[in-house]
Design a protein around this motif. Structure first.
Motif, PDB file in Angstrom:
ATOM      1  N   GLN A 510       0.831  -1.203   0.000  1.00 13.70           N
ATOM      2  CA  GLN A 510       0.000   0.000   0.000  1.00 13.70           C
ATOM      3  C   GLN A 510       0.873   1.264   0.000  1.00 13.70           C
ATOM      4  N   GLU A 511       1.883   1.264   0.841  1.00 18.97           N
ATOM      5  CA  GLU A 511       2.771   2.436   0.918  1.00 18.97           C
ATOM      6  C   GLU A 511       3.575   2.607  -0.370  1.00 18.97           C
ATOM      7  N   LEU A 512       4.064   1.484  -0.923  1.00 22.00           N
ATOM      8  CA  LEU A 512       4.876   1.580  -2.133  1.00 22.00           C
ATOM      9  C   LEU A 512       4.029   1.999  -3.335  1.00 22.00           C
ATOM     10  N   ALA A 513       2.780   1.557  -3.387  1.00 20.87           N
ATOM     11  CA  ALA A 513       1.891   1.967  -4.476  1.00 20.87           C
ATOM     12  C   ALA A 513       1.601   3.462  -4.398  1.00 20.87           C
ATOM     13  N   LEU A 514       1.416   3.949  -3.170  1.00 17.87           N
ATOM     14  CA  LEU A 514       1.169   5.380  -2.991  1.00 17.87           C
ATOM     15  C   LEU A 514       2.409   6.190  -3.390  1.00 17.87           C
ATOM     16  N   ALA A 515       3.585   5.680  -3.043  1.00 21.67           N
ATOM     17  CA  ALA A 515       4.828   6.370  -3.422  1.00 21.67           C
ATOM     18  C   ALA A 515       4.971   6.420  -4.936  1.00 21.67           C
ATOM     19  N   LYS A 516       4.632   5.319  -5.621  1.00 24.67           N
ATOM     20  CA  LYS A 516       4.719   5.285  -7.077  1.00 24.67           C
ATOM     21  C   LYS A 516       3.757   6.282  -7.714  1.00 24.67           C
ATOM     22  N   LYS A 517       2.548   6.379  -7.161  1.00 24.82           N
ATOM     23  CA  LYS A 517       1.563   7.317  -7.679  1.00 24.82           C
ATOM     24  C   LYS A 517       2.046   8.754  -7.509  1.00 24.82           C
ATOM     25  N   LEU A 518       2.588   9.054  -6.344  1.00 25.56           N
ATOM     26  CA  LEU A 518       3.100  10.406  -6.091  1.00 25.56           C
ATOM     27  C   LEU A 518       4.275  10.729  -6.999  1.00 25.56           C
ATOM     28  N   GLU A 519       5.107   9.741  -7.260  1.00 24.19           N
ATOM     29  CA  GLU A 519       6.263   9.949  -8.141  1.00 24.19           C
ATOM     30  C   GLU A 519       5.809  10.278  -9.552  1.00 24.19           C
ATOM     31  N   THR A 520       4.789   9.605 -10.026  1.00 22.92           N
ATOM     32  CA  THR A 520       4.248   9.884 -11.367  1.00 22.92           C
ATOM     33  C   THR A 520       3.719  11.317 -11.439  1.00 22.92           C
ATOM     34  N   GLU A 521       3.001  11.716 -10.404  1.00 21.52           N
ATOM     35  CA  GLU A 521       2.473  13.081 -10.377  1.00 21.52           C
ATOM     36  C   GLU A 521       3.604  14.107 -10.305  1.00 21.52           C
ATOM     37  N   ARG A 522       4.619  13.803  -9.544  1.00 21.11           N
ATOM     38  CA  ARG A 522       5.735  14.739  -9.380  1.00 21.11           C
ATOM     39  C   ARG A 522       6.496  14.928 -10.682  1.00 21.11           C
ATOM     40  N   ARG A 523       6.664  13.851 -11.438  1.00 26.45           N
ATOM     41  CA  ARG A 523       7.403  13.950 -12.696  1.00 26.45           C
ATOM     42  C   ARG A 523       6.709  14.889 -13.672  1.00 26.45           C
ATOM     43  N   SER A 524       5.401  14.987 -13.547  1.00 23.09           N
ATOM     44  CA  SER A 524       4.672  15.876 -14.455  1.00 23.09           C
ATOM     45  C   SER A 524       4.858  17.337 -14.081  1.00 23.09           C
ATOM     46  N   LYS A 525       5.496  17.582 -12.977  1.00 28.34           N
ATOM     47  CA  LYS A 525       5.726  18.966 -12.542  1.00 28.34           C
ATOM     48  C   LYS A 525       7.213  19.293 -12.649  1.00 28.34           C
ATOM     49  N   VAL A 526       7.957  19.036 -11.606  1.00 31.83           N
ATOM     50  CA  VAL A 526       9.380  19.406 -11.628  1.00 31.83           C
ATOM     51  C   VAL A 526      10.111  18.592 -10.585  1.00 31.83           C
ATOM     52  N   ASP A 527      11.418  18.542 -10.722  1.00 35.42           N
ATOM     53  CA  ASP A 527      12.244  17.791  -9.792  1.00 35.42           C
ATOM     54  C   ASP A 527      12.081  18.343  -8.379  1.00 35.42           C
ATOM     55  N   VAL A 528      12.091  17.456  -7.374  1.00 33.75           N
ATOM     56  CA  VAL A 528      11.919  17.857  -5.981  1.00 33.75           C
ATOM     57  C   VAL A 528      12.999  18.836  -5.534  1.00 33.75           C
ATOM     58  N   ARG A 529      14.143  18.830  -6.198  1.00 34.95           N
ATOM     59  CA  ARG A 529      15.243  19.697  -5.766  1.00 34.95           C
ATOM     60  C   ARG A 529      14.895  21.165  -5.849  1.00 34.95           C
ATOM     61  N   LEU A 530      14.032  21.530  -6.792  1.00 37.83           N
ATOM     62  CA  LEU A 530      13.689  22.936  -6.967  1.00 37.83           C
ATOM     63  C   LEU A 530      13.063  23.510  -5.706  1.00 37.83           C
ATOM     64  N   ARG A 531      12.120  22.803  -5.133  1.00 36.22           N
ATOM     65  CA  ARG A 531      11.416  23.326  -3.962  1.00 36.22           C
ATOM     66  C   ARG A 531      12.387  23.656  -2.835  1.00 36.22           C
ATOM     67  N   LEU A 532      13.395  22.855  -2.680  1.00 36.68           N
ATOM     68  CA  LEU A 532      14.327  23.061  -1.584  1.00 36.68           C
ATOM     69  C   LEU A 532      15.259  24.241  -1.817  1.00 36.68           C
ATOM     70  N   LEU A 533      15.395  24.678  -3.058  1.00 35.46           N
ATOM     71  CA  LEU A 533      16.289  25.803  -3.329  1.00 35.46           C
ATOM     72  C   LEU A 533      15.615  27.149  -3.132  1.00 35.46           C
ATOM     73  N   LEU A 534      14.287  27.189  -3.171  1.00 31.88           N
ATOM     74  CA  LEU A 534      13.604  28.466  -3.063  1.00 31.88           C
ATOM     75  C   LEU A 534      13.494  28.875  -1.604  1.00 31.88           C
ATOM     76  N   PRO A 535      13.580  30.193  -1.318  1.00 34.86           N
ATOM     77  CA  PRO A 535      13.507  30.659   0.078  1.00 34.86           C
ATOM     78  C   PRO A 535      12.198  30.263   0.731  1.00 34.86           C
ATOM     79  N   ASP A 536      12.247  30.037   2.044  1.00 32.70           N
ATOM     80  CA  ASP A 536      11.027  29.708   2.795  1.00 32.70           C
ATOM     81  C   ASP A 536      10.085  30.903   2.799  1.00 32.70           C
TER      82      ASP A 536
END
Length: 536
Positions: A510-536
């Motif tokens: 269940q957890e791995l399926a949810l992670a896979k779904k989130l990964e698919t959605e994330r790829r349609s946007k942008v790499d996770v690294r971007l969020r961490l570079l922007l100021p809080d």
């Protein structure tokens, strides 16, 4: 408009009548104040027929006719100096400032006692951004005529604009009583009292303002702004609301009210007034920008972007508009729109470090790490101790696999700003990636104690303990991370691995399926690294 006298003392009554706007100054307030150098009463006109006719024609808007008459006056030696002064003033009206300076200098050379020419020339120097020569001209005019209202007023305004509020008050003191009877004068005093934090004196100006009757909307807005800066927000809003009631079709007053409510932190009323101003003036660029900023503060980035698109259509070459548009696009992962806007903004304003920094972040989002490192490196040369730049540089080094350099930059960031989050997190990541788990855990546990709501830190701690088979320590961290951020791919993945290793395959799937779904959605946007570079 009326013309200056040349060498005669103006009457000291009717200050506001002599403060007329000159086109091309940076603000409504300065329009009124700098225009003072070009205005004197009609009773101070020269006696020559040609000069009088020139002035009459210019006051009627016939600059060509006025110039013709003034040039005829040049043929008379006794009229030559004032004639050059009038020609110089005509050039001010035509925004031909270099030629205006030339003509006014000729007038002064022919007759050094021409006070009006010196005051006018000071105004032209301000239009050209030449503050020291302007100040000198006003000072010379006051040496010749200590009672010259316009010279004293403009000199006081220059000092106020420079933040020298006490010096401004000293320059304005001889005409203080007159200043309190004109909107421009009250604005000057209010600005100075606000800057000097003289709240009682500032409060006393409110009654003077109300006694004036109706003032031009732009001056009402300027006075209200000075009150707000002096912590008299309620009085400022009362003045603006009263003026708006009398001028319901004034886009400028609606906008000023919006700004007033922004400064007093009432965003709902602020937006309502900006919307009203925009309805009255659909080409109000500042309205679109302000509504976008309010939407951002409310977490409505999509709405902010809609108004920034409008602003960009109105001003496609405005660097501030391009920057705000690009920044919001970047935060919404719209890289195809973000990058060219940020690139152009930085090209138009290469000395604006904020613009350059966001361009570097866009390069990170595009995985152009070499370009990003180059940009952050150039900024670091200018600001070697800046914690944000050292953090950004450290992240880029980390993403490039240059872990020693990343560690050094991140530690420098922490040294300069110990109370932060992201630099510690990436320092933990750097240790973790190199297999230095003990050092990573030390950094991350300390960070969790200080910032228990930071989900990525708990996720990374859980990941380390999964790798070390410390499942009892790992599970609560990962579950807490997911409760803080249900969309954390890594937290779901690591929890799925942990559940499988501890004999719970159904929960793991269940957890791995949810992670896979989130990964698919994330790829349609942008790499996770971007969020961490922007100021809080």
């Amino acid at each position: 408009m009326e013309m200056p006298s040349w060498g005669q003392k103006p009457r000291r009554s009717g200050l506001s009548a002599r403060l007329r706007p000159v086109p091309g100054i940076r603000s409504a307030l300065s329009l009124a104040l700098l225009g003072a150098a070009l205005v004197l009463p009609a009773t101070a006109l020269p006696s020559s027929d040609h000069l009088q006719t020139a002035i009459q024609l210019i006051n009627q808007g016939d600059l060509d006719g006025g110039e013709k008459e003034a040039r005829l006056a040049l043929n008379s030696p006794e009229e030559r100096a004032p004639a050059w002064g009038i020609l110089g003033t005509i050039r001010v009206q035509q925004k031909k400032y270099d030629e205006s300076v030339e003509f006014l200098r000729k007038a002064i050379d022919l007759n050094p006692r021409l006070v009006g020419a010196r005051v006018t020339l000071g105004g032209v120097y301000i239009l050209q951004g030449k503050k020291d020569p302007a100040r000198q001209m006003f000072a010379e005019a006051l040496r010749l005529d200590p009672d010259n209202v316009n010279a004293r007023f403009n000199l006081a305004q220059m000092e106020s604009d420079a933040g020298e509020f006490q010096t401004s008050m000293e320059a304005a003191q001889p005409i203080a009583s007159e200043l309190r009877r004109a909107p421009e004068g009250l604005i000057l005093l209010a600005t100075n009292y606000s800057g000097l934090q003289r709240k009682d004196a500032l409060t006393g100006l409110v009654a003077d303002w109300n006694a004036l009757g109706e003032a031009p909307p732009e001056l009402t807005a300027a006075f209200a702004s000075a009150l707000i800066r002096g912590d008299l927000g309620s009085q400022a809003l009362e003045i603006l609301e009263k003026a708006r009631e009398a001028n319901p079709r004034s886009s400028g007053l609606a906008f000023a009210l919006g700004r007033g409510y922004v400064l007093t932190h009432d965003l709902e009323k602020a937006e309502r007034n900006f919307q009203s101003a925009l309805t009255l003036n659909p080409a109000c660029l500042a309205c679109d920008q302000e509504i976008a900023r309010i939407a951002e503060q409310q977490g409505l980035s999509e709405k902010a972007l809609a108004y920034l698109v409008r602003a960009k259509k109105l001003a496609p070459e405005d660097p501030e508009v391009l920057f705000d548009f690009g920044r919001v696009c970047l935060e919404r992962s719209l890289l195809d729109d973000a990058f060219p806007a940020l690139q152009k903004a930085a090209a138009l304003r290469p000395d604006e470090d904020k613009y350059v920094y966001y361009l570097g972040s866009a390069y990170v989002a595009l995985h152009k790490l070499t370009d990003a490192a180059s940009i952050f490196g150039q900024l670091l040369q200018k600001h070697p101790d800046d914690p944000g730049l050292n953090y950004a540089t450290g992240v880029v080094y980390f993403l490039q696999g240059k872990y020693a350099e990343a560690e050094a930059s991140l530690k420098r960031s922490i040294q300069e700003q110990p109370e932060q989050v992201v630099a510690y997190y990436y320092l933990g990541q750097t240790y973790f990636t190199q297999g230095q788990d003990d050092q990573a855990v030390t950094v991350l546990q300390d960070l969790v104690k200080r910032h228990p709501e930071h989900s990525p830190t708990r996720t990374l701690l859980g990941t380390i303990w999964v790798r070390e088979h410390k499942y009892e320590e790992a599970r609560p961290e990962l579950e807490r991370a997911i409760s803080l951020d249900p969309n954390s791919i890594q937290a779901h993945q690591q929890l799925g691995m942990l559940l499988r290793r501890t004999g719970k395959p159904a929960e793991s799937d269940q957890e791995l399926a949810l992670a896979k779904k989130l990964e698919t959605e994330r790829r349609s946007k942008v790499d996770v690294r971007l969020r961490l570079l922007l100021p809080d």
